[in-house]
Design an enzyme around this catalytic site. Structure first.
Site, PDB file in Angstrom:
ATOM      1  N   ASP A   1      28.608  -1.441   0.790  1.00  0.00           N
ATOM      2  CA  ASP A   1      28.131  -0.472  -0.182  1.00  0.00           C
ATOM      3  C   ASP A   1      28.734  -0.895  -1.526  1.00  0.00           C
ATOM      4  OD1 ASP A   1      27.083   1.911  -1.287  1.00  0.00           O
ATOM      5  OD2 ASP A   1      28.993   2.926  -0.987  1.00  0.00           O
TER       6      ASP A   1
ATOM      7  N   ASP B   1      32.070   3.600   2.034  1.00  0.00           N
ATOM      8  CA  ASP B   1      33.036   4.694   1.828  1.00  0.00           C
ATOM      9  C   ASP B   1      32.632   5.962   2.562  1.00  0.00           C
ATOM     10  OD1 ASP B   1      30.900   5.351   0.313  1.00  0.00           O
ATOM     11  OD2 ASP B   1      31.958   5.590  -1.583  1.00  0.00           O
TER      12      ASP B   1
ATOM     13  N   ASP C   1      26.666   6.213   4.089  1.00  0.00           N
ATOM     14  CA  ASP C   1      26.609   5.025   4.938  1.00  0.00           C
ATOM     15  C   ASP C   1      26.796   5.328   6.420  1.00  0.00           C
ATOM     16  OD1 ASP C   1      26.616   3.601   2.476  1.00  0.00           O
ATOM     17  OD2 ASP C   1      28.777   3.832   2.389  1.00  0.00           O
TER      18      ASP C   1
END
EC number: 7.2.2.-
Length: 1173
Positions: free
Chosen positions: A470, A829, A833
């Site tokens: 990410d 994080d 996700d």
């Protein structure tokens, strides 16, 4: 008739979902059940054990196929590659208890209304319901449609009007009772399985059953010491596994609900009062607004504003009634309602959407309880390896039977010796030895702040060859710092206002937009909310207050959020702004809008969001002509850019009736807010380390594409000299089909503002293969998946930058990479996700929020340094596993060969000789060999991922042959020695009393007495050769570089080997009669002992030379592969080879249409995980 039965006998459960299963109907048959019972008794419990290991066999043996409607047992089979079977009993619920208390009859209106699944499940006239419970979810039999359907949530087809009309006033007590009985309690109760149950479940593992057999056999042979040692090791191994399971279950059971919330059912009406309310279920907000902390689900403790589901005339399902994300109306289970604000009616109301394990939190807990199985070839190879050993043992058994039967031994002795061969050939200590390796790796990771809830995945880390990251909060810092604003007027963009200058922001609509267009709240005197919103608001130097009870403006309620300029700002055109209504930000819409009331003035609407999206809602003449180029100036430098716009609204129109579409039209463009998102200090060095180790790095972000490209360049993900090709795909329009275009993004040298502008290269310059990267947006990814599936793998082979990706698209992308046979890691994080972290082979969360539990690994250090650490430890653990497999295979084969040679003389090793080899040598080596740490350098190749890879197989086979040759040579040579036929006492100067005591006559050679004792010259020779060889092999097989630290750094292991070798040499050369008597050894001439050492030394030298010169020689194996024309069968390798020979790839400055595509690759199983909104 047969076809009809087949159709009604078989169906799909959760069709199209991630946990899709096939379901088959069966009916229990009395006579079959009786036969199985008899079989269980006669097989001494082996049949139930086989049924435990093979659930499908149990059903096939006890039941006959029937339609699902008549079934009392169902067999379930997963539709994924694993095809896992399970079975469930069909349970009946009777509503007769309710009929007496509530007066329910078959013709009662509540029963006859068949609009809802719950009513269709009730069988008339006996008022019964059939259901099965699979992975904590109830499925009821729908009598109307003839299938099992999930219960415990409101139907998807319900429109917003229907929800308001049917459930807006709550359910009647009768409806509640019916739903409570059928849906079950609203609870995420994970019962803590008693330790004895977990122990039994673990002990019933096939390998532990084999250990039990071995231990029983050893006790019968009075081989108690090693049997007890194996029991101890197995108990420790099982206890560790059970402890891990209990830890997981304790974690899951942490959110118990009180009695009242257990009684909630889908359709119930909730009245939310006060603040800090923990949601006991998923509910749709129908009146009022709420501010919720969704950290438990998303991993980000940022207050999220929830708006009520408006009542629309449309009959469309409520999730699809607008383009906005339907989740903005849903209060999720486990999240905390920080603030509940009522509208006109005076209460905040919500309708229960889902209960129990159907909720978002329930889904999270289920993902922990029922994790996705791992398809790792190592574990399948381990089973094959053990089967090979079992096959070898079978040959040994036949040989033993022949030798002992021909020698006329008693039958019980023959059977015992034959069974002994199995326990020798298949090492019972193997599971414990492998468990210790993973435990050590887990401990090393824990020291580095990396926590693991799925230890078996540590080995998988060693195979990773692609890692997705990410961007925001992972590669770059989580917080954004305001850099400046670029205002605009009718003349275009104005000069940049830099925040670093310290000058106050010019007052006007742009400043008002920054002060009011956000979702911040005032809680206990502090402003809380999204960090981006917070930084933007702080830059205005305004303040936030909450209106008091005396606040009276038309249509305004007390306790409304008001923003006012402070004294620092100076002269301001407005006294303050009251935030009347919010259309919250959603990543799908990429914008948010607020309606504000000027104190003593008019009404305004402000919008902020992705520049391209905001500009599309503005009056074209208010958007500067240089909009694209101005935007690129900042995005190419990696800045995060947000656009702002506004419009004036009519005062006479009530805000509650204003549609979002009407508010978000004909806006006036105000300018750009530039925020700086700096790379984390560790990012560049970590990515360089991964790239130099030939591990692909991919960025998956929700941010702007141009910003993502710049961050990829700055971080080193795209290195200097490599080209970026922009792939743009558009949906089909009325006149043309879906299209895809390819443009080369070129860097321009720094100009004004130190910018690195971009332009599209018109030249026909085709980058060399591997020197280019594809960049595309989530929209393009979706279009390519739908219309250009033949191009998808080609793009993914060089796809590095994926921007504007929604959470569902992130999961889909990870899955697509896996289909190309990549071992995929995902590091994020935890915010958006979670799906991708679960989908990847290895998910690493940098968030310590509850949501990150769905990820196998969690790092305490919030940067990507954990990724190379994990890969290094994974590689070390994988190599350690192979070392242990090889060592255990060879140790068992050394014993096996030695024992079979002695069986030829109807002799064997004594219990103490076995004990010394098994406990003092092998067990100590098994525990300490795994202690090597990971090599700090990440090398550009991976360890073999399979036990049956040629180098590993060759290593084991060659070492077995060397050991076999050495044992045979020793066995034959000892019989040819001149002293072999001499009297016992004449071989050594010191008389061996134990042997002479056993001798019937001092003149009878040893050979004639070998039937009555273990002691013989063959036994002594074979035992010394085998025991010392076990130590030598451990040294040869203990791998150091390139994946582990050198062997000499494993001080405990080296010390153990030195001590073991010292003890063995002492026993070999020390003439101590008592020691020889205890170990059933004979004293041999010193020269013969030297010969034994020479044989072992020769074996060691040859074995080490083979390992170093052949097995570990990468250049040799690469040459062998090239010579035989071997090529990798991994999908991504095949595509790489094909693309390298394709001169027309990559296409540049071209546009293709979907109806022109030739199908070079079809991917029919691709399905977007994105919700169909």
């Amino acid at each position: 008739m047969g076809d009809h039965l087949e159709k009604s006998h078989h169906a799909l459960l959760n069709e199209g979902d991630e946990n899709e299963m096939e379901i088959f109907g069966y009916r229990t048959q009395g006579c079959r059940k009786a036969l199985c019972l008899i079989g269980s008794i006669f097989s001494l419990g082996m049949l139930p054990l086989i049924f435990y290991w093979r659930p499908a066999w149990r059903v096939w043996a006890n039941c006959v196929p029937c339609s699902l409607q008549e079934a009392d047992v169902v067999l379930l089979k997963t539709t994924d590659e694993f095809k896992i079977y399970s079975w469930k009993k069909v349970i009946w619920i009777s509503l007769s208890a309710l009929s007496s208390t509530s007066g329910l009859t078959p013709d009662h209106p509540l029963i006859t209304d068949e609009e809802y699944i719950i009513n269709r499940a009730i069988r008339k006239p006996d008022l019964k319901v059939r259901y099965i419970k699979v992975q904590k979810i109830r499925y009821v039999w729908n009598n109307l449609e003839g299938q099992f359907q999930k219960i415990g949530s409101l139907e998807d087809w319900l429109s917003s009007a229907k929800i308001h009309q049917k459930f807006g006033l709550g359910l009647t007590s009768e409806e509640q009772e019916i739903r409570r009985l059928i849906c079950g309690p609203n609870a995420i109760d994970v019962e803590i399985t008693p330790i004895w149950k977990l122990l039994i479940k673990e002990v019933l593992n096939p390998f532990y059953i084999f250990q039990l057999f071995s231990v029983c056999l050893w006790f019968s042979e009075d081989y108690k010491e090693y049997a007890l040692a194996i029991i101890l090791m197995s108990v420790i191994s099982i206890a560790l596994t059970v402890y891990d399971l209990r830890q997981e279950l304790h974690y899951c059971g942490a959110g118990a609900q009180d009695l009242e919330s257990r009684l909630l059912v889908p359709g119930d009406l909730l009245i939310l009062t006060g603040s800090r309310v923990q949601m006991p279920c998923d509910a749709i907000l129908i009146d009022g607004s709420c501010v919720v902390d969704e950290g438990m689900l998303t991993g980000e403790s940022i207050p999220v504003t929830k708006t009520p589901l408006s009542q629309m005339a449309s009959s469309a399902p409520w999730k699809m009634q607008s383009e906005a994300d339907p989740r903005r109306h849903v209060l999720f289970c486990g999240t905390e309602v920080i603030q509940a604000k009522a509208t006109g009616s005076g209460t905040v109301r919500a309708v229960v959407l889902q209960t129990g394990f159907n909720t978002a939190k329930g889904d999270l807990v289920r993902s922990i309880l029922y994790p996705k199985p791992m398809n790792f070839k190592l574990y399948r190879d381990a089973i094959r390896f053990l089967l090979c050993l079992v096959g070898t043992a079978t040959i040994g058994m036949v040989y033993t039977l022949c030798v002992y039967v021909l020698s006329g031994e008693p039958p019980e002795e023959v059977v015992r010796k034959a069974l002994d061969v199995i326990t020798i050939a298949v090492p019972p200590a193997l599971p414990a030895a492998l468990t210790t390796g993973i435990i050590y790796a887990q401990r090393r990771l824990k020291k580095k702040g990396i926590f693991c809830i799925s230890p078996q995945r540590i080995n998988v880390c060693g195979q990773l060859n692609l890692v997705c990251f990410d961007k925001t909060g992972t590669l770059t810092r989580g917080g954004l710092d305001p850099w400046g604003v670029v205002p605009c007027d009718q003349n275009g963009f104005q000069a940049v206002h830099s925040f670093a200058s310290g000058k106050a922001l010019p007052q006007g609509p742009l400043c008002a937009a920054m002060a009011s267009c956000h979702s911040l709240i005032l809680l206990d005197g502090t402003i809380q909310g999204d960090p981006l919103d917070l930084k933007m608001f702080e830059a205005t130097k305004w303040e936030m207050t909450v209106s008091g009870d005396d606040f009276h403006i038309k249509e305004m309620l007390a306790h409304t959020m008001v923003v006012k300029p402070t004294d620092m700002v100076g002269q301001v055109p407005v006294e303050g702004l009251a935030i009347v209504h919010q259309f919250p930000f959603s990543s799908a819409l990429q914008r948010m809008t607020v309606i504000v009331q000027e104190l003593g003035g008019g009404r305004l609407a402000f919008m902020k969001g992705a520049p391209e999206r905001v500009a599309s809602f503005c009056q074209p003449d208010t958007v500067p002509t240089s909009f694209i180029s101005e935007l690129q100036i900042y995005t190419t430098q990696g800045f995060r850019v947000i656009a702002l716009a506004y419009k004036k609204l009519e005062m006479d129109c009530p805000t509650t009736t204003l549609m979002r579409e009407k508010v978000e039209s004909d806006l006036i463009f105000l300018g750009l807010l530039i925020l700086e998102n700096r790379l984390k200090e560790e990012t560049k060095s970590v990515l360089e380390e991964l790239i130099s180790a030939r591990i692909r790095t991919v960025m998956i972000t929700g941010d702007n594409l141009q910003t993502a490209i710049t961050v990829a360049r700055k971080s080193g993900m795209v290195s200097q000299g490599q080209k970026v090709i922009l792939v743009e795909a558009n949906e089909a329009t009325g006149s043309s089909s879906a299209s895809i275009s390819w443009k080369l993004v070129e860097e321009k040298k720094p100009g004004p503002f130190g910018s690195q502008d971009t332009y599209i290269n018109i030249k026909k310059e085709v980058p060399e293969n591997g020197s280019y990267h594809f960049a595309l947006s989530g929209k393009s990814f979706h279009v390519i998946s739908q219309h250009f599936s033949s191009l998808l793998p080609k793009i993914l082979i060089n796809g590095t930058i994926f921007a504007r990706m929604s959470p569902g698209q992130k999961s889909s992308l990870v899955e697509e990479f896996q289909k190309l046979d990549y071992f995929v890691g995902m590091c994020g994080d935890g915010a958006n996700d979670c799906g991708a972290l679960k989908m990847a082979h290895v998910g690493i969360s940098l968030s310590e929020q509850e949501a990150s539990v769905a990820s196998p690994f969690t790092s305490k250090t919030p940067n990507i340094e954990c990724v190379p650490h994990l890969i290094k430890e994974g590689r070390a653990a994988l190599v350690t596993s192979f070392c242990m497999f090889k060592y255990m295979a060879l140790y068992s084969m050394i014993q096996y060969v030695g024992v079979l040679l002695l069986y030829w003389k109807t002799n064997s090793l004594s219990n103490y000789q076995f004990l010394f080899q098994d406990l003092a040598i092998t067990t100590l080596i098994g525990v300490t060999m795994n202690l090597n740490g990971a090599n700090p350098k990440l090398v550009p190749f991976r360890p073999a991922g399979r036990l049956i890879s040629p180098p590993l197989l060759l290593s084991v086979i060659l070492n077995i042959l060397l050991s076999l040759a050495m044992h045979i040579v020793g066995f034959i040579l000892v019989q040819k020695q001149p002293w072999y036929i001499m009297e016992y006492h004449s071989v050594c100067p010191v008389r061996n009393e134990s042997i002479s005591a056993l001798a019937a006559s001092p003149n009878v050679p040893e050979k004639t007495r070998s039937n009555s004792t273990f002691a013989s010259f063959e036994n002594t020779t074979i035992w010394f050769l085998g025991t010392i060889n076990c130590i030598v092999v451990a040294l040869v097989f203990s791998k150091g570089k390139p994946f582990r630290q050198p062997t000499y750094t494993n001080y405990i292991f080296v010390l153990v080997l030195i001590l073991q070798m010292g003890v063995c040499l002492f026993i070999l050369f020390a003439d101590i009669p008592e020691l020889h008597r205890r170990l059933d050894l004979l004293c041999t001439p010193v020269l013969w002992r030297v010969y034994i050492l020479i044989m072992i030394s020769s074996n060691f030298v040859v074995s080490l030379a083979v390992e170093k010169a052949i097995i570990e020689n990468r250049a040799l194996w690469i040459a062998v592969k090239r010579c035989f024309g071997y090529q990798s069968k991994s999908q991504y390798r095949i595509w790489q080879r094909n693309l390298a020979n394709d001169s027309s790839w990559p296409p540049l400055n071209q546009t293709s249409y979907s109806d022109m595509q030739g199908v070079s690759y079809s991917n029919p199983v691709f399905e977007s995980n994105e919700e169909q909104l």
